[in-house]
Design a protein around this motif. Structure first.
Motif, PDB file in Angstrom:
ATOM      1  N   PHE A   1       0.823  -1.208   0.000  1.00 26.66           N
ATOM      2  CA  PHE A   1       0.000   0.000   0.000  1.00 26.66           C
ATOM      3  C   PHE A   1       0.857   1.257   0.000  1.00 26.66           C
ATOM      4  O   PHE A   1       0.435   2.300  -0.516  1.00 26.66           O
TER       5      PHE A   1
ATOM      6  N   GLY B   1      -9.626  -0.400   1.078  1.00 27.75           N
ATOM      7  CA  GLY B   1      -9.130  -1.034   2.293  1.00 27.75           C
ATOM      8  C   GLY B   1     -10.136  -0.990   3.423  1.00 27.75           C
ATOM      9  O   GLY B   1     -10.320  -1.971   4.152  1.00 27.75           O
TER      10      GLY B   1
ATOM     11  N   SER C   1      -3.847  -0.336   4.526  1.00 26.59           N
ATOM     12  CA  SER C   1      -4.143   0.660   3.491  1.00 26.59           C
ATOM     13  C   SER C   1      -4.366   2.034   4.094  1.00 26.59           C
ATOM     14  O   SER C   1      -3.965   3.054   3.508  1.00 26.59           O
TER      15      SER C   1
END
Length: 492
Positions: free
Chosen positions: A105, A121, A156
């Motif tokens: 990420f 996410g 994320s």
């Protein structure tokens, strides 16, 4: 200004070389890579504060969810009939997933639409957390799997959200907004204990403790979609005009490994994560066993277990977190002008000061629970000095295009060597020691106490790492500013 390091001079020279991909160079295009519909770099102050509030709210939910499991750990141990090391595995699997996915990420966050990545996410996090609340007694392995998947959402979000704040604010304004963002780490953690144990007690079923955060997460997802912009990278440093060219991932990593402030502060963060991870997961159980040894409470042999310690520890975590972050931020703002390397020094004081407090809290637990809580209060307050300062150090010693990658690598290292293993390690040592006298509850308590003593010693090591950061942070901050602005006067 002078930059003495040869590697820094080389990097600065590349800044003016006219190459297609230059370290830290700014282009005139505002188009976000991989996002042809990127928003305008200039975001109004009002919208920036609204976006920061939404990001803080989601950060709160992330940490609420992370520590809900710890708040109902006694119930989970009874429900699945698992020992200390297996219990610690729940947190370790989650942190390992979080840690391994963070670099992915981070790479995406420096190159593609950060808002869309966070939306995806967060959606995964909501779905997996809700699913984990329906797991029955025969499927402990499935709870472990879902806790691992929850790490997708947090990886994320945690790698990208601070970089968006970094592009919406600058200077002291950024410091204060970052401090508010990181206040919600201890506040969310504390609420996880309190709400998790409260819901479990009210319903008589710990599964319900895992269902609140997904519901609140749906609201956070909608707010993220509607209210959070996707600012151009480097916009705050260039008054909304900037946009940084991208480089290869290999170049990004090489740049970060040469950044000594980043390396040493990441090691300090690792020690801090080890201590906080172990304490956060095991303290309620440790205090419960201490009270059994003092004969003021009976051992928990069936559900529902007494979760009073989760309530108290949760409240302590919230108060000390808020107080510690505000104190740390205020001291940093006052000292920065006169002491350029004040930030890592404050972090060092926090780590070195908290270690003896935690040591005393651990060794006094079998004699006095109030005394233990007093030292926990002092220790957690000192440790919380570091939360916002650490994030601010990363933002000002790393150029905008590498911040998500830097966040990701720091997360990976601090969790790999820190809180990914510390709950499990504490559980393994505890089980190994308690196996010598398995029928003695006093020895079961002592085994956890002895394993807990790893934390103060790791804290001292963390203090040393922050002292090393202080040696380089001024120079590295200056270099990052020069590379970002392009206003360079270098000499070999």
């Amino acid at each position: 200004m002078e930059v003495t390091e040869d590697s820094q001079d080389s990097e600065i020279s590349r800044l003016h070389s006219g190459a297609a991909h230059v370290y830290g160079s700014f282009s005139e295009s505002h188009t976000d890579l991989g996002n042809p519909k990127a928003e305008d770099a200039k975001v109004s102050p009002r919208r920036s504060y609204v976006a920061a509030a939404v990001l803080c709210y989601i950060n709160l939910l992330n940490f609420m969810d992370r520590y809900t499991i710890a708040g109902v750990l006694l119930n989970i141990q009874q429900y699945f009939d698992i020992n200390d090391s297996t219990s610690g595995l729940l947190q370790t699997v989650f942190i390992c997933s979080f840690m391994l996915l963070a670099p992915i990420f981070g790479y995406l966050g420096d190159r593609y639409n950060r808002k869309l990545i966070m939306i995806a996410g967060l959606s995964v996090w909501i779905a997996t957390t809700l699913c984990s609340s329906f797991i029955t007694k025969s499927y402990f392995w499935l709870l472990v799997v879902t806790r691992g998947l929850v790490g997708t959402g947090e990886a994320s979000y945690s790698t990208i959200a601070p970089t968006i704040i970094g592009d919406l604010f600058s200077g002291n304004q950024r410091t204060w907004v970052i401090s508010f963002f990181y206040i919600f780490i201890p506040v969310g953690s504390g609420l996880g204990y309190i709400i998790g144990s409260g819901i479990a007690s009210a319903t008589g079923d710990w599964h319900w403790a895992l269902r609140l955060t997904p519901i609140l997460g749906i609201a956070g997802l909608l707010l993220l979609i509607l209210l959070v912009p996707n600012p151009s990278r480097g916009a705050s440093e260039m008054s909304g005009e900037g946009r940084v060219e991208q480089t290869s991932y290999k170049e990004d990593v090489k740049y970060l490994l040469k950044n000594r402030s980043f390396v040493w502060s990441s090691l300090g963060c690792t020690a801090m994560a080890f201590v906080t991870g172990a304490l956060a997961f095991w303290t309620p159980v440790f205090l419960s066993r201490a009270q059994v040894v003092q004969k003021v409470r009976q051992p928990c042999n069936q559900e529902p277990c007494d979760t009073t310690d989760s309530y108290i520890f949760g409240a302590v975590t919230i108060v000390t977190g808020v107080v510690g972050v505000f104190i740390g931020t205020s001291i940093a703002r006052r000292l920065r002008d006169s002491i350029p390397h004040a930030d890592p020094l404050i972090c060092a004081v926090g780590m070195l000061g908290s270690s003896p407090c935690f040591f005393l809290a651990i060794v006094l637990a079998h004699r006095s629970i109030p005394a233990t809580y007093v030292f926990i209060v002092f220790g957690e307050t000192l440790l919380s000095l570091n939360w916002a300062i650490l994030a601010d150090i990363l933002l000002y010693v790393v150029i905008p295009t590498r911040r998500a990658t830097a966040e990701a690598l720091q997360i990976m290292v601090c969790h790999l060597l820190g809180d990914a293993g510390s709950p499990y390690l504490i559980g393994i040592v505890s089980d190994a020691l308690s196996s010598k006298k398995p029928n003695s509850y006093y020895w079961i308590f002592r085994s956890l106490e002895y394993s807990f003593l790893l934390c103060p010693f790791v804290g001292v090591l963390g203090g040393f790492f922050f002292l090393m950061t202080a040696l380089y942070v001024t120079e590295d901050r200056k270099t990052a500013q020069l590379l970002t602005s392009g206003e360079v006067q270098s000499s070999m």
